[in-house]
Design a protein around this motif. Structure first.
Motif, PDB file in Angstrom:
ATOM      1  N   UNK A   7      37.372  39.300  38.733  1.00 32.98           N
ATOM      2  CA  UNK A   7      37.139  40.701  38.367  1.00 32.98           C
ATOM      3  C   UNK A   7      37.160  41.594  39.612  1.00 32.98           C
ATOM      4  N   UNK A   8      36.549  41.117  40.686  1.00 33.87           N
ATOM      5  CA  UNK A   8      36.542  41.882  41.932  1.00 33.87           C
ATOM      6  C   UNK A   8      37.934  42.086  42.493  1.00 33.87           C
ATOM      7  N   UNK A   9      38.765  41.058  42.408  1.00 32.56           N
ATOM      8  CA  UNK A   9      40.132  41.169  42.917  1.00 32.56           C
ATOM      9  C   UNK A   9      40.946  42.166  42.091  1.00 32.56           C
ATOM     10  N   UNK A  10      40.791  42.133  40.778  1.00 29.41           N
ATOM     11  CA  UNK A  10      41.512  43.084  39.920  1.00 29.41           C
ATOM     12  C   UNK A  10      41.003  44.501  40.183  1.00 29.41           C
ATOM     13  N   UNK A  11      39.688  44.641  40.316  1.00 33.86           N
ATOM     14  CA  UNK A  11      39.106  45.957  40.600  1.00 33.86           C
ATOM     15  C   UNK A  11      39.633  46.511  41.920  1.00 33.86           C
ATOM     16  N   UNK A  12      39.770  45.652  42.907  1.00 33.39           N
ATOM     17  CA  UNK A  12      40.298  46.076  44.201  1.00 33.39           C
ATOM     18  C   UNK A  12      41.742  46.582  44.065  1.00 33.39           C
ATOM     19  N   UNK A  13      42.536  45.863  43.285  1.00 29.22           N
ATOM     20  CA  UNK A  13      43.922  46.305  43.039  1.00 29.22           C
ATOM     21  C   UNK A  13      43.927  47.678  42.369  1.00 29.22           C
ATOM     22  N   UNK A  14      43.122  47.823  41.327  1.00 30.27           N
ATOM     23  CA  UNK A  14      43.076  49.084  40.592  1.00 30.27           C
ATOM     24  C   UNK A  14      42.580  50.208  41.498  1.00 30.27           C
TER      25      UNK A  14
ATOM     26  N   UNK B 162      48.930  51.069  37.207  1.00 29.18           N
ATOM     27  CA  UNK B 162      47.579  51.420  36.756  1.00 29.18           C
ATOM     28  C   UNK B 162      47.322  50.851  35.364  1.00 29.18           C
ATOM     29  N   UNK B 163      48.278  51.025  34.478  1.00 32.06           N
ATOM     30  CA  UNK B 163      48.126  50.519  33.106  1.00 32.06           C
ATOM     31  C   UNK B 163      47.974  49.005  33.103  1.00 32.06           C
ATOM     32  N   UNK B 164      48.821  48.328  33.854  1.00 32.11           N
ATOM     33  CA  UNK B 164      48.756  46.869  33.926  1.00 32.11           C
ATOM     34  C   UNK B 164      47.385  46.398  34.417  1.00 32.11           C
ATOM     35  N   UNK B 165      46.899  46.984  35.501  1.00 29.87           N
ATOM     36  CA  UNK B 165      45.617  46.547  36.069  1.00 29.87           C
ATOM     37  C   UNK B 165      44.436  46.917  35.184  1.00 29.87           C
ATOM     38  N   UNK B 166      44.489  48.062  34.525  1.00 29.94           N
ATOM     39  CA  UNK B 166      43.407  48.432  33.602  1.00 29.94           C
ATOM     40  C   UNK B 166      43.303  47.424  32.467  1.00 29.94           C
ATOM     41  N   UNK B 167      44.438  47.039  31.914  1.00 32.90           N
ATOM     42  CA  UNK B 167      44.409  46.074  30.808  1.00 32.90           C
ATOM     43  C   UNK B 167      44.010  44.689  31.296  1.00 32.90           C
ATOM     44  N   UNK B 168      44.480  44.293  32.466  1.00 36.82           N
ATOM     45  CA  UNK B 168      44.051  43.004  33.038  1.00 36.82           C
ATOM     46  C   UNK B 168      42.541  42.976  33.231  1.00 36.82           C
ATOM     47  N   UNK B 169      42.020  44.049  33.812  1.00 39.35           N
ATOM     48  CA  UNK B 169      40.576  44.125  34.035  1.00 39.35           C
ATOM     49  C   UNK B 169      39.824  44.119  32.711  1.00 39.35           C
ATOM     50  N   UNK B 170      40.285  44.896  31.763  1.00 40.26           N
ATOM     51  CA  UNK B 170      39.618  44.947  30.457  1.00 40.26           C
ATOM     52  C   UNK B 170      39.581  43.607  29.765  1.00 40.26           C
ATOM     53  N   UNK B 171      40.683  42.881  29.819  1.00 38.30           N
ATOM     54  CA  UNK B 171      40.762  41.560  29.190  1.00 38.30           C
ATOM     55  C   UNK B 171      39.770  40.590  29.847  1.00 38.30           C
TER      56      UNK B 171
END
Length: 165
Positions: A35-42, A56-65
């Motif tokens: 989660x931290x790594x995805x948040x850092x990307x976003x 942005x869309x890709x990372x938001x959905x990855x983080x949400x999932x």
């Protein structure tokens, strides 16, 4: 997984019987790291002046999932067991943390519903501010759980936790 301390089957009507609950601390920490790594990307995408909507869309959905899976695990297993812990301080901490941080899943779902691609483009600065705020809430929750709550689960593998039924 639960079993009684004396490995006898659980029996109804014995509310003070201590059980052992196995919670995989490493899995939870691994999920926090992801989660931290995805948040850092976003965070990297929303601190730019120009919107990269696809990224942005890709990372938001990855983080949400990933966030939905992780929070469901905590809500269904970690917090309920910690709240039933035989140590009153641990039970109180879990209750407090759940009350203070328990709405992150709903906050994230509301955030996702508020911001479609057109809205992101039209109000990029507002979107970025709200994204950074939700990332900060997530990062604070992870830090508090890692520092104060997860050590109660044990540091290696699956940690037995005594809890009352």
């Amino acid at each position: 997984m639960t079993s009684t301390i004396d490995d006898q089957p659980e029996r109804a009507g014995e509310p003070d019987r201590i059980i052992l609950v196995m919670i995989d601390h490493k899995q939870l920490t691994d999920e926090h790291n992801e989660l931290g790594a995805i948040a850092l990307q976003l965070r990297g995408f929303v601190t730019r002046q120009v919107a990269d909507i696809e990224a942005v869309t890709r990372e938001r959905w990855r983080l949400g999932y990933r966030l939905a899976i992780h929070l469901a695990r905590e809500d269904r297993h970690v917090y309920p067991e910690l709240k039933r812990h035989t140590d009153a301080q641990i039970a109180a901490m879990a209750t407090t943390y759940e009350a203070e941080m328990g709405n992150l899943d709903q906050q994230y779902r509301d955030y996702m519903a508020r911001w479609n691609s057109d809205g992101i483009i039209a109000k990029w600065d507002s979107f970025c501010d709200e994204t950074l705020a939700i990332l900060e809430a997530l990062e604070n929750r992870i830090a508090r759980e890692e520092k104060n709550l997860y050590p109660l689960l044990g540091r290696t593998g699956k940690a037995p936790m005594p809890a009352r039924q």
